[in-house]
Motif scaffolding. Structure first.
Motif, PDB file in Angstrom:
ATOM      1  N   VAL A  79       8.512 -63.484 -29.225  1.00  0.00           N
ATOM      2  CA  VAL A  79       7.218 -63.408 -30.052  1.00  0.00           C
ATOM      3  C   VAL A  79       7.242 -63.219 -31.339  1.00  0.00           C
ATOM      4  O   VAL A  79       6.502 -63.395 -32.351  1.00  0.00           O
ATOM      5  N   GLY A  80       8.086 -62.227 -31.661  1.00  0.00           N
ATOM      6  CA  GLY A  80       8.909 -61.873 -32.958  1.00  0.00           C
ATOM      7  C   GLY A  80      10.200 -60.897 -33.584  1.00  0.00           C
ATOM      8  O   GLY A  80      10.691 -60.948 -32.503  1.00  0.00           O
ATOM      9  N   GLY A  81      10.057 -61.297 -34.299  1.00  0.00           N
ATOM     10  CA  GLY A  81      11.318 -60.581 -35.128  1.00  0.00           C
ATOM     11  C   GLY A  81      11.403 -60.149 -36.454  1.00  0.00           C
ATOM     12  O   GLY A  81      10.884 -60.858 -37.199  1.00  0.00           O
ATOM     13  N   LEU A  82      12.920 -60.100 -36.522  1.00  0.00           N
ATOM     14  CA  LEU A  82      13.827 -59.454 -37.790  1.00  0.00           C
ATOM     15  C   LEU A  82      14.622 -59.558 -37.877  1.00  0.00           C
ATOM     16  O   LEU A  82      15.604 -59.268 -37.134  1.00  0.00           O
ATOM     17  N   TYR A  83      15.416 -60.092 -39.181  1.00  0.00           N
ATOM     18  CA  TYR A  83      17.462 -59.732 -39.361  1.00  0.00           C
ATOM     19  C   TYR A  83      17.191 -59.066 -40.685  1.00  0.00           C
ATOM     20  O   TYR A  83      16.248 -58.991 -41.646  1.00  0.00           O
ATOM     21  N   GLY A  84      18.263 -58.588 -40.311  1.00  0.00           N
ATOM     22  CA  GLY A  84      18.951 -57.844 -42.270  1.00  0.00           C
ATOM     23  C   GLY A  84      20.010 -57.619 -41.845  1.00  0.00           C
ATOM     24  O   GLY A  84      20.895 -57.698 -40.792  1.00  0.00           O
ATOM     25  N   VAL A  85      21.472 -57.121 -43.276  1.00  0.00           N
ATOM     26  CA  VAL A  85      22.335 -56.385 -43.141  1.00  0.00           C
ATOM     27  C   VAL A  85      22.356 -55.204 -43.076  1.00  0.00           C
ATOM     28  O   VAL A  85      21.401 -54.061 -44.228  1.00  0.00           O
ATOM     29  N   ALA A  86      23.205 -54.904 -42.990  1.00  0.00           N
ATOM     30  CA  ALA A  86      24.030 -53.266 -42.776  1.00  0.00           C
ATOM     31  C   ALA A  86      25.158 -53.213 -43.221  1.00  0.00           C
ATOM     32  O   ALA A  86      26.332 -53.365 -42.396  1.00  0.00           O
ATOM     33  N   LEU A  87      24.947 -52.106 -43.821  1.00  0.00           N
ATOM     34  CA  LEU A  87      26.383 -52.285 -44.266  1.00  0.00           C
ATOM     35  C   LEU A  87      26.397 -50.499 -45.263  1.00  0.00           C
ATOM     36  O   LEU A  87      25.664 -49.995 -45.702  1.00  0.00           O
ATOM     37  N   GLY A  88      27.868 -49.316 -44.521  1.00  0.00           N
ATOM     38  CA  GLY A  88      27.262 -48.081 -45.018  1.00  0.00           C
ATOM     39  C   GLY A  88      26.215 -47.350 -44.182  1.00  0.00           C
ATOM     40  O   GLY A  88      25.708 -47.851 -43.381  1.00  0.00           O
ATOM     41  N   ALA A  89      24.770 -46.846 -45.186  1.00  0.00           N
ATOM     42  CA  ALA A  89      23.827 -46.390 -44.734  1.00  0.00           C
ATOM     43  C   ALA A  89      23.058 -47.234 -45.434  1.00  0.00           C
ATOM     44  O   ALA A  89      21.791 -46.538 -45.527  1.00  0.00           O
ATOM     45  N   ALA A  90      23.486 -48.362 -45.457  1.00  0.00           N
ATOM     46  CA  ALA A  90      22.252 -49.482 -46.281  1.00  0.00           C
ATOM     47  C   ALA A  90      21.967 -50.598 -45.384  1.00  0.00           C
ATOM     48  O   ALA A  90      23.086 -51.141 -44.530  1.00  0.00           O
ATOM     49  N   PHE A  91      20.545 -50.725 -45.438  1.00  0.00           N
ATOM     50  CA  PHE A  91      20.441 -51.996 -44.586  1.00  0.00           C
ATOM     51  C   PHE A  91      19.423 -53.077 -45.312  1.00  0.00           C
ATOM     52  O   PHE A  91      18.295 -51.777 -45.755  1.00  0.00           O
ATOM     53  N   PHE A  92      19.351 -54.192 -45.958  1.00  0.00           N
ATOM     54  CA  PHE A  92      18.765 -55.163 -46.746  1.00  0.00           C
ATOM     55  C   PHE A  92      18.088 -55.867 -45.376  1.00  0.00           C
ATOM     56  O   PHE A  92      18.514 -56.873 -44.556  1.00  0.00           O
ATOM     57  N   GLY A  93      16.980 -55.421 -44.923  1.00  0.00           N
ATOM     58  CA  GLY A  93      16.360 -56.593 -44.919  1.00  0.00           C
ATOM     59  C   GLY A  93      16.095 -57.899 -45.614  1.00  0.00           C
ATOM     60  O   GLY A  93      15.555 -58.174 -46.620  1.00  0.00           O
ATOM     61  N   GLU A  94      16.048 -58.785 -45.144  1.00  0.00           N
ATOM     62  CA  GLU A  94      15.819 -60.386 -45.376  1.00  0.00           C
ATOM     63  C   GLU A  94      14.597 -61.107 -44.615  1.00  0.00           C
ATOM     64  O   GLU A  94      14.218 -61.134 -45.805  1.00  0.00           O
ATOM     65  N   SER A  95      14.294 -60.946 -43.462  1.00  0.00           N
ATOM     66  CA  SER A  95      13.039 -61.448 -43.031  1.00  0.00           C
ATOM     67  C   SER A  95      12.436 -61.132 -41.402  1.00  0.00           C
ATOM     68  O   SER A  95      13.007 -60.688 -40.840  1.00  0.00           O
ATOM     69  N   MET A  96      10.780 -61.846 -41.526  1.00  0.00           N
ATOM     70  CA  MET A  96      10.761 -61.513 -40.171  1.00  0.00           C
ATOM     71  C   MET A  96       9.585 -62.329 -39.909  1.00  0.00           C
ATOM     72  O   MET A  96       8.890 -63.134 -40.901  1.00  0.00           O
ATOM     73  N   PHE A  97       9.180 -62.683 -38.894  1.00  0.00           N
ATOM     74  CA  PHE A  97       8.141 -64.042 -38.139  1.00  0.00           C
ATOM     75  C   PHE A  97       7.380 -63.614 -37.309  1.00  0.00           C
ATOM     76  O   PHE A  97       7.796 -62.558 -36.326  1.00  0.00           O
ATOM     77  N   ASN A  98       6.252 -63.844 -36.598  1.00  0.00           N
ATOM     78  CA  ASN A  98       5.362 -63.525 -35.083  1.00  0.00           C
ATOM     79  C   ASN A  98       5.071 -64.283 -34.799  1.00  0.00           C
ATOM     80  O   ASN A  98       4.417 -65.992 -35.632  1.00  0.00           O
TER      81      ASN A  98
END
Length: 207
Positions: free
Chosen positions: A114-133
């Motif tokens: 029913v919802g969620g998000l995704y992103g990229v993790a490199l080193g100690a950085a997280f790059f949030g991309e998009s989410m939906f619900n």
């Protein structure tokens, strides 16, 4: 350029750029100035969200439906919403996910996504991309759980790219591109793993 690959994405992120597609699928690379980030230390869930978290209305899963989350995020939210997640982008990020560098946080009710998000993790950085619900608060709870993971695993940078009303509600601020690149360089030198502890779900209302 040739077909977008996971290696292209890695090169882009470590250099502070990321791709988006226009309506006809053409890819462009972006490096906003200023850049939007969400300070991990200052995030607090909205008071209205805390009862939702405490009720454990949603089951939270990690990396069990990455491709489906991306497809859900690619659906326009309104007639005025632009489409920037193309099939080419979905394929490249799914390749990155299979390499263990792209992740999804998902919320379920009765075994239904029913919802969620995704992103990229490199080193100690997280790059949030998009989410939906599909259900009220589903993406907010997913984001709250993302913060718990990033804090527990000692991430230092949460990049959200562009400022808008949606990310402002999570505490996003704008910083100069030069400052962002300094933070990025520092985060990439550090090690962090995008894994969750079972204690996170039990304590998700405590932070």
């Amino acid at each position: 350029m040739d077909k977008l690959t996971a290696d292209d994405l890695i090169y882009g992120y470590i250099n502070g750029i990321f791709p988006m597609a226009d309506a006809d699928g053409m890819l462009y690379w972006y490096a906003p100035d200023p850049r939007a980030v969400i300070p991990l230390a200052t995030y607090k869930p909205a008071k209205s969200l805390r009862p939702v978290i405490n009720r454990h209305q949603f089951e939270i899963r990690i990396n069990t439906a990455f491709n489906e989350v991306m497809h859900c995020c690619s659906i326009p939210r309104s007639e005025d919403d632009s489409i920037w997640i193309s099939e080419e982008i979905i394929n490249a990020y799914t390749e990155l996910h299979l390499m263990g560098l792209a992740h999804s946080v998902e919320t379920y009710i009765d075994n239904r996504l029913v919802g969620g998000l995704y992103g990229v993790a490199l080193g100690a950085a997280f790059f949030g991309e998009s989410m939906f619900n599909r259900v009220s608060n589903a993406s907010k709870v997913a984001f709250h759980h993302l913060i718990l993971i990033l804090r527990q695993q000692n991430y230092t940078l949460l990049d959200t790219q562009f400022i808008n009303d949606n990310v402002r509600r999570y505490g996003a601020i704008e910083i100069p591109k030069a400052d962002y690149l300094k933070q990025l360089k520092s985060a990439l030198r550090q090690k962090a793993r995008f894994v969750e502890s079972g204690a996170l779900i039990k304590n998700q209302s405590d932070q």
